[in-house]
Design a protein around this motif. Structure first.
Motif, PDB file in Angstrom:
ATOM      1  N   PHE A   1     -27.584 -13.092  77.974  1.00  0.00           N
ATOM      2  CA  PHE A   1     -27.474 -14.527  77.728  1.00  0.00           C
ATOM      3  C   PHE A   1     -26.053 -15.023  77.980  1.00  0.00           C
ATOM      4  N   LEU A   2     -25.064 -14.340  77.409  1.00  0.00           N
ATOM      5  CA  LEU A   2     -23.687 -14.814  77.515  1.00  0.00           C
ATOM      6  C   LEU A   2     -23.083 -14.578  78.888  1.00  0.00           C
ATOM      7  N   GLU A   3     -23.793 -13.872  79.770  1.00  0.00           N
ATOM      8  CA  GLU A   3     -23.293 -13.666  81.122  1.00  0.00           C
ATOM      9  C   GLU A   3     -23.760 -14.760  82.069  1.00  0.00           C
ATOM     10  N   ALA A   4     -24.704 -15.594  81.628  1.00  0.00           N
ATOM     11  CA  ALA A   4     -25.191 -16.688  82.456  1.00  0.00           C
ATOM     12  C   ALA A   4     -24.077 -17.713  82.647  1.00  0.00           C
ATOM     13  N   ALA A   5     -23.929 -18.228  83.875  1.00  0.00           N
ATOM     14  CA  ALA A   5     -22.790 -19.084  84.204  1.00  0.00           C
ATOM     15  C   ALA A   5     -22.727 -20.321  83.318  1.00  0.00           C
ATOM     16  N   HIS A   6     -23.871 -20.968  83.082  1.00  0.00           N
ATOM     17  CA  HIS A   6     -23.845 -22.217  82.318  1.00  0.00           C
ATOM     18  C   HIS A   6     -23.470 -21.983  80.863  1.00  0.00           C
ATOM     19  N   VAL A   7     -23.899 -20.852  80.298  1.00  0.00           N
ATOM     20  CA  VAL A   7     -23.535 -20.530  78.917  1.00  0.00           C
ATOM     21  C   VAL A   7     -22.043 -20.231  78.830  1.00  0.00           C
ATOM     22  N   LYS A   8     -21.517 -19.478  79.793  1.00  0.00           N
ATOM     23  CA  LYS A   8     -20.087 -19.181  79.804  1.00  0.00           C
ATOM     24  C   LYS A   8     -19.264 -20.447  80.002  1.00  0.00           C
ATOM     25  N   ASP A   9     -19.779 -21.396  80.781  1.00  0.00           N
ATOM     26  CA  ASP A   9     -19.072 -22.664  80.975  1.00  0.00           C
ATOM     27  C   ASP A   9     -18.866 -23.384  79.642  1.00  0.00           C
ATOM     28  N   VAL A  10     -19.944 -23.550  78.893  1.00  0.00           N
ATOM     29  CA  VAL A  10     -19.884 -24.297  77.639  1.00  0.00           C
ATOM     30  C   VAL A  10     -18.979 -23.589  76.630  1.00  0.00           C
ATOM     31  N   LEU A  11     -19.103 -22.278  76.549  1.00  0.00           N
ATOM     32  CA  LEU A  11     -18.279 -21.539  75.593  1.00  0.00           C
ATOM     33  C   LEU A  11     -16.808 -21.548  76.006  1.00  0.00           C
ATOM     34  N   ALA A  12     -16.528 -21.589  77.313  1.00  0.00           N
ATOM     35  CA  ALA A  12     -15.140 -21.672  77.766  1.00  0.00           C
ATOM     36  C   ALA A  12     -14.505 -22.982  77.314  1.00  0.00           C
ATOM     37  N   ILE A  13     -15.256 -24.082  77.385  1.00  0.00           N
ATOM     38  CA  ILE A  13     -14.726 -25.373  76.914  1.00  0.00           C
ATOM     39  C   ILE A  13     -14.392 -25.289  75.432  1.00  0.00           C
ATOM     40  N   LEU A  14     -15.309 -24.726  74.654  1.00  0.00           N
ATOM     41  CA  LEU A  14     -15.076 -24.627  73.212  1.00  0.00           C
ATOM     42  C   LEU A  14     -13.892 -23.706  72.914  1.00  0.00           C
ATOM     43  N   ARG A  15     -13.800 -22.583  73.628  1.00  0.00           N
ATOM     44  CA  ARG A  15     -12.694 -21.658  73.383  1.00  0.00           C
ATOM     45  C   ARG A  15     -11.344 -22.315  73.686  1.00  0.00           C
ATOM     46  N   TRP A  16     -11.305 -23.067  74.774  1.00  0.00           N
ATOM     47  CA  TRP A  16     -10.031 -23.706  75.123  1.00  0.00           C
ATOM     48  C   TRP A  16      -9.690 -24.818  74.137  1.00  0.00           C
ATOM     49  N   ALA A  17     -10.702 -25.541  73.684  1.00  0.00           N
ATOM     50  CA  ALA A  17     -10.457 -26.571  72.673  1.00  0.00           C
ATOM     51  C   ALA A  17      -9.927 -25.948  71.388  1.00  0.00           C
ATOM     52  N   GLN A  18     -10.387 -24.723  71.074  1.00  0.00           N
ATOM     53  CA  GLN A  18      -9.939 -24.041  69.870  1.00  0.00           C
ATOM     54  C   GLN A  18      -8.566 -23.398  70.042  1.00  0.00           C
ATOM     55  N   ASN A  19      -8.274 -22.932  71.249  1.00  0.00           N
ATOM     56  CA  ASN A  19      -7.036 -22.188  71.483  1.00  0.00           C
ATOM     57  C   ASN A  19      -6.503 -22.537  72.861  1.00  0.00           C
ATOM     58  N   ARG A  20      -5.555 -23.483  72.910  1.00  0.00           N
ATOM     59  CA  ARG A  20      -5.021 -23.952  74.180  1.00  0.00           C
ATOM     60  C   ARG A  20      -4.158 -22.902  74.874  1.00  0.00           C
ATOM     61  N   HIS A  21      -3.907 -21.780  74.206  1.00  0.00           N
ATOM     62  CA  HIS A  21      -3.179 -20.682  74.842  1.00  0.00           C
ATOM     63  C   HIS A  21      -4.120 -19.787  75.650  1.00  0.00           C
ATOM     64  N   ASP A  22      -5.441 -19.947  75.473  1.00  0.00           N
ATOM     65  CA  ASP A  22      -6.412 -19.108  76.171  1.00  0.00           C
ATOM     66  C   ASP A  22      -6.510 -19.582  77.620  1.00  0.00           C
ATOM     67  N   ARG A  23      -5.662 -19.024  78.449  1.00  0.00           N
ATOM     68  CA  ARG A  23      -5.541 -19.487  79.831  1.00  0.00           C
ATOM     69  C   ARG A  23      -6.820 -19.261  80.627  1.00  0.00           C
TER      70      ARG A  23
END
Length: 722
Positions: free
Chosen positions: A437-459
């Motif tokens: 599930f987490l390897e699907a591109a669309h799922v990784k896209d959404v989680l990447a947005i959330l991760r960056w919103a949580q941690n702006r150092h996560d390049r």
């Protein structure tokens, strides 16, 4: 008699008196009720050890206990009853640490403990609070402890966690930055680099030893890999991210400090570990550092089912456990099997009895059967597929549903021919393996947005998230990341960054989405809902099959509502991801019944009425890629044992005389001739019914229809590889 032991006995007497109370003020249980009545003698001994006899000195914690739980022996029920016994005897639930290998297993055990205590009239934990606050996976518990102790070990408590794919992408960026991707000779790819790094961390072995034993084709790059891994660690630290392996590594380093080891160890009076045979050296080191004398420590597992060396697990942990303490750990063996017939167990016992080193046990069952496992000889993989389909349909007509049947194999490629035949015959199936599930591109896209919103150092997350904006490419994303990090990692100036004019409006909307979560972080899951809604407006542009992906995003949003915060959501989803969104809503099939196809590794812990094992020949079991050492061969033997013990009623082991092998390095695609697996020696044949298939009348030479079917299958195979 010591005062400690006398005090323990006094508490026991109070528990047994009508009206006796514990520190938890537990109401008395009627004397006539025996909660262990339905357990067998060995299970009762495992449940009660060190609890009922109060033999331990001091605070009453028992000496270490090893429960060797054979396949189908009621391991989970035993562990659940032991936890409930501890709680029923007054143990503080907040001081019990229960470690499993999946969050789902931990949750299920917690629910069963609560039900068990409730059925005995015991007290439940306060409404909304779990009875076992410290129940989870090694990595999940490690993440919690690291956040709690972050300030004392130099970590930022707001760290984010990368999954395997994110870690591979980051190590690839570092690899490229060091110029290793431009070498004249091929430098190992990112997946190999990450696998080497992970193996070195989890086995606690020097890089040189890991390369020589597991990755010999990479030994020439030892110096470059050393530089790569150092730069990778520095990149993670700069971005305030941890990878999957860091959760154990930092935990192990933390308890490597004597003062912290004592403090963390003393937080937990009792530590119980499930599936101990699947632990790696790092996990074993953590346990021994927390509980050096083993008091209060219980581990449960089966050395005969240790099959995950490729993940860093080592059977040595469970084999060496008793001798790790002085006096040695108590050993209790569960050998009564509640799953399989005695005929199946006799064959499985015979296979594992030839292992070079093991805890002695012979599984037995009260389920007699005259049907021995069948050792089926077929001519080739086409006949193997035809045989499996014939037997599957025959059992279905006899009342065995497709879902109660499974076909197992050593590697995913072994089922290709069978999948073609199942499709031809319109037999629905589910294959365990493939894209998670987490390897699907669309799922990784959404989680990447959330991760960056949580941690702006996560390049890495920011680089992926920004390129979802129409008009923003890799060059702009990289420049903006560098500018934002240099100017204000908090993100207040994000919307002011220079982007192509055509992307300006979309960029401002995206920047507002990223920074909006800062103001209402406590309003979870509102920030994630906004991210999902924004992504759904972009999904038609980003993906062709938008409708299917839309449903996954909606399902992900529903999953998010079950977590208390973004931090918990990201952590748990990364550490214990569902195989697919259907894990939450049932298999994605229109058919209500379907056949199970699975690798043996994925089948561990499962059971079916009927099991068929494909390609039981040398070169497949054992795999010709896993015969480089005696330890590898022994693990392959255990793989066969695990496959055999998945069956309840019927077991077929198929031995093709010839089979097709594809994409073999150095050999190419070819047909090979096989002999029966070495693990079923001639001395074991008495445990099997031997037969050949197909019968003479059904061979192509004597049956025109069978001949045409064979020709059709051969044509399909040729077309597939073109």
């Amino acid at each position: 008699m010591s005062a400690d032991v006398a005090g323990c006995q006094a508490i026991r007497a109070a528990l047994d008196r009508p009206g006796g109370k514990t520190a938890l003020d537990r109401p008395a249980r009627p004397a006539a009720v025996d909660p262990l009545a339905h357990l067998n003698d060995a299970q009762r001994a495992a449940v009660s050890f060190g609890i009922d006899d109060c033999s331990a000195a001091g605070d009453g914690r028992h000496r270490p206990l090893l429960i060797i739980a054979g396949a189908g022996s009621g391991k989970t029920a035993t562990l659940v009853h032991r936890v409930a016994r501890l709680l029923g005897r007054g143990a503080d639930p907040g001081r019990i640490l229960l470690l499993t290998f999946s969050r789902r297993a931990a949750s299920e055990m917690t629910r069963r403990v609560e039900r068990l205590l409730g059925s005995r009239g015991g007290t439940r934990s306060p409404a909304g609070a779990p009875s076992l606050a410290w129940s989870g996976t090694f990595h999940g518990v490690g993440a919690r402890l690291l956040r709690e102790y972050a300030g004392r070990i130099g970590l930022d408590p707001a760290f984010t966690i990368h999954d395997r794919q994110d870690s591979g992408d980051l190590i690839n960026l570092v690899r490229h930055g060091l110029g290793f991707s431009a070498k004249d000779k091929r430098f190992p790819l990112k997946a190999t680099c990450l696998a080497i790094y992970s193996a070195a961390i989890n086995t606690r072995a020097p890089l040189r030893d890991v390369l020589q034993s597991t990755f010999p084709w990479c030994t020439e790059w030892e110096g470059e890999l050393q530089r790569l891994f150092l730069a990778y660690v520095e990149a993670k630290q700069a971005q305030r991210v941890l990878d999957y392996d860091d959760l154990l590594l930092y935990w192990a380093q933390m308890v490597g400090e004597p003062a912290l080891a004592r403090e963390i160890g003393e937080r937990f009076s009792y530590v119980l570990v499930d599936e101990y045979q699947d632990t790696n050296r790092l996990q074993a080191a953590i346990l021994l550092a927390m509980k050096p004398d083993g008091r209060g420590l219980t581990v449960v597992g089966d050395d005969a089912q240790s099959i995950y060396a490729f993940r860093g697990a080592t059977v040595r942990n469970i084999l060496d456990f008793p001798a790790s303490f002085d006096p040695p750990a108590q050993l209790v063996t569960l050998d009564r099997n509640y799953r399989s017939t005695q005929a199946i167990l006799a064959a499985a016992n015979g296979v594992i009895a030839l292992a070079s080193e093991r805890f002695s046990k012979d599984l037995w069952s009260e389920r007699p059967s005259s049907q021995k496992p069948r050792l089926v000889s077929v001519r080739d993989d086409a006949d193997q597929a035809a045989y499996v389909v014939e037997q599957v349909l025959a059992r279905r007509e006899a009342g065995v549903t497709l879902k109660a049947q499974a076909v197992l194999f050593r590697t995913a490629q072994h089922s290709v021919r069978l999948e073609l035949e199942l499709t031809r015959r319109n037999i629905p199936f589910v294959k365990f393996g493939g894209l998670k599930f987490l390897e699907a591109a669309h799922v990784k896209d959404v989680l990447a947005i959330l991760r960056w919103a949580q941690n702006r150092h996560d390049r890495l997350a920011g680089f992926r998230a920004m390129q979802l904006v129409a008009g923003i490419g890799p060059k702009t994303a990289g420049r903006v990341l560098s500018e934002v990090e240099a100017a204000n990692p908090g993100g207040a100036l994000l919307g002011e960054r220079l982007v192509p004019e055509g992307a300006r409006i979309a960029w401002l909307e995206f920047a507002a989405l990223i920074t909006a979560g800062d103001a209402d972080a406590a309003a979870w899951p509102a920030p994630f809902d906004r991210i999902c809604r924004w992504y759904q407006t972009q999904i038609d542009r980003l993906h062709e099959d938008a409708l299917i992906r839309q449903a996954d995003i909606e399902q992900l949003a529903r999953i998010a509502t079950t977590y208390a915060s973004a931090e918990r959501f990201l952590t748990e989803l990364t550490l214990d991801p569902p195989n697919a969104s259907s894990d939450q809503a049932g298999p994605p099939l229109l058919d209500e019944d379907y056949l199970i196809l699975s690798t043996i590794h994925s089948a561990k812990g499962q059971e079916w009425n009927a099991v068929t094992l494909l390609n039981a020949v040398d070169g497949c079991i054992p795999s010709d890629m896993a015969t480089g050492s005696a330890s590898e061969i022994e693990e392959e033997r255990r793989l066969l044992y695990v496959a055999m013990t998945r069956a309840r009623e019927s077991l077929d082991i198929v031995v093709p005389q010839r089979f097709y092998v594809s994409h073999q390095s150095g050999f190419g695609d070819r047909h090979v001739y096989g002999s029966r697996t070495r693990f079923i020696a001639n001395s074991l044949l008495r445990h099997f019914e031997a037969l050949s298939w197909p019968p003479a009348a059904a061979t192509p030479a004597g049956n025109p229809a069978a001949k045409q079917q064979a020709l059709d299958l051969a044509a399909d195979m040729r077309a597939m590889w073109k």
